[in-house]
Design an enzyme around this catalytic site. Structure first.
Site, PDB file in Angstrom:
ATOM      1  N   VAL A  60     -35.983  -7.185  31.438  1.00 25.18           N
ATOM      2  CA  VAL A  60     -35.524  -6.749  32.507  1.00 25.18           C
ATOM      3  C   VAL A  60     -34.010  -6.760  32.801  1.00 25.18           C
ATOM      4  O   VAL A  60     -33.234  -5.709  33.297  1.00 25.18           O
ATOM      5  CB  VAL A  60     -35.935  -7.861  34.013  1.00 25.18           C
ATOM      6  CG1 VAL A  60     -35.561  -7.477  35.115  1.00 25.18           C
ATOM      7  CG2 VAL A  60     -37.598  -7.565  33.886  1.00 25.18           C
ATOM      8  N   CYS A  61     -33.460  -7.531  32.210  1.00 29.67           N
ATOM      9  CA  CYS A  61     -31.887  -7.528  32.316  1.00 29.67           C
ATOM     10  C   CYS A  61     -31.495  -6.306  31.392  1.00 29.67           C
ATOM     11  O   CYS A  61     -30.362  -5.789  31.778  1.00 29.67           O
ATOM     12  CB  CYS A  61     -31.393  -9.015  31.516  1.00 29.67           C
ATOM     13  SG  CYS A  61     -31.778 -10.294  32.554  1.00 29.67           S
ATOM     14  N   THR A  62     -31.964  -6.047  30.267  1.00 29.80           N
ATOM     15  CA  THR A  62     -31.501  -4.784  29.391  1.00 29.80           C
ATOM     16  C   THR A  62     -31.682  -3.744  30.323  1.00 29.80           C
ATOM     17  O   THR A  62     -30.870  -2.771  30.489  1.00 29.80           O
ATOM     18  CB  THR A  62     -32.264  -4.941  28.098  1.00 29.80           C
ATOM     19  OG1 THR A  62     -32.036  -5.897  27.605  1.00 29.80           O
ATOM     20  CG2 THR A  62     -31.830  -3.758  27.188  1.00 29.80           C
TER      21      THR A  62
END
Length: 151
Positions: free
Chosen positions: A45-47
């Site tokens: 999700v962060c990427t």
């Protein structure tokens, strides 16, 4: 629910970016700032969010400074930026571990990482908007665009 920092002066900080250059919030007075706290570099999700920011030409071209903040080291952030061709600034809240995340009320003490929080800080250094999403929920860039007056 409104975040307790909204309407108040943002906590000042100095953090190292992925290239070892110190960035101080107080030095950015006169400029809108968007702080985007993410839990972990390289997580799915962060990427995804990093890629969305990278590809958002209108956000990149805006007058606002956008900073992605996590509790990973500058070396991890350097590799994360490189692998994702991210031209922006990643700030390391690694040591003292999570100090800035704590100051903004988005540090997860149990897991030792930032929560998924976003803060718009105006040119006077006042927090004007905040959003904290659950860990697995990516944020909608249209919310950033609205806050920064791009739509």
């Amino acid at each position: 629910m409104t975040h307790p920092l909204v309407g108040h002066l943002a906590p000042d900080f100095t953090l190292s970016d992925q290239n070892g250059i110190n960035v101080s919030l107080s030095a950015l007075r006169g400029t809108d700032v968007l702080l985007v706290f993410v839990p972990w570099a390289f997580s799915p999700v962060c990427t995804y969010e990093l890629e969305q920011l990278r590809d958002a030409e209108d956000l990149v071209a805006s007058d606002a400074k956008v900073f992605v903040v996590n509790c990973d080291s500058k070396f991890v952030n350097q590799e994360w930026a490189y692998q994702n061709k991210f031209p922006g600034t990643l700030l390391s809240d690694f040591w003292p571990h999570g100090e800035v995340s704590r100051a903004f009320g988005v540090f997860d003490e149990e897991l030792g990482r930032s929560q998924r929080g976003t803060f718009h800080i105006d040119a006077d250094g006042v927090v004007r908007w905040a959003l904290v999403n659950p860990t697995g929920d990516s944020r909608d860039l249209d919310a950033y665009r609205k806050v920064l007056g791009l739509v």
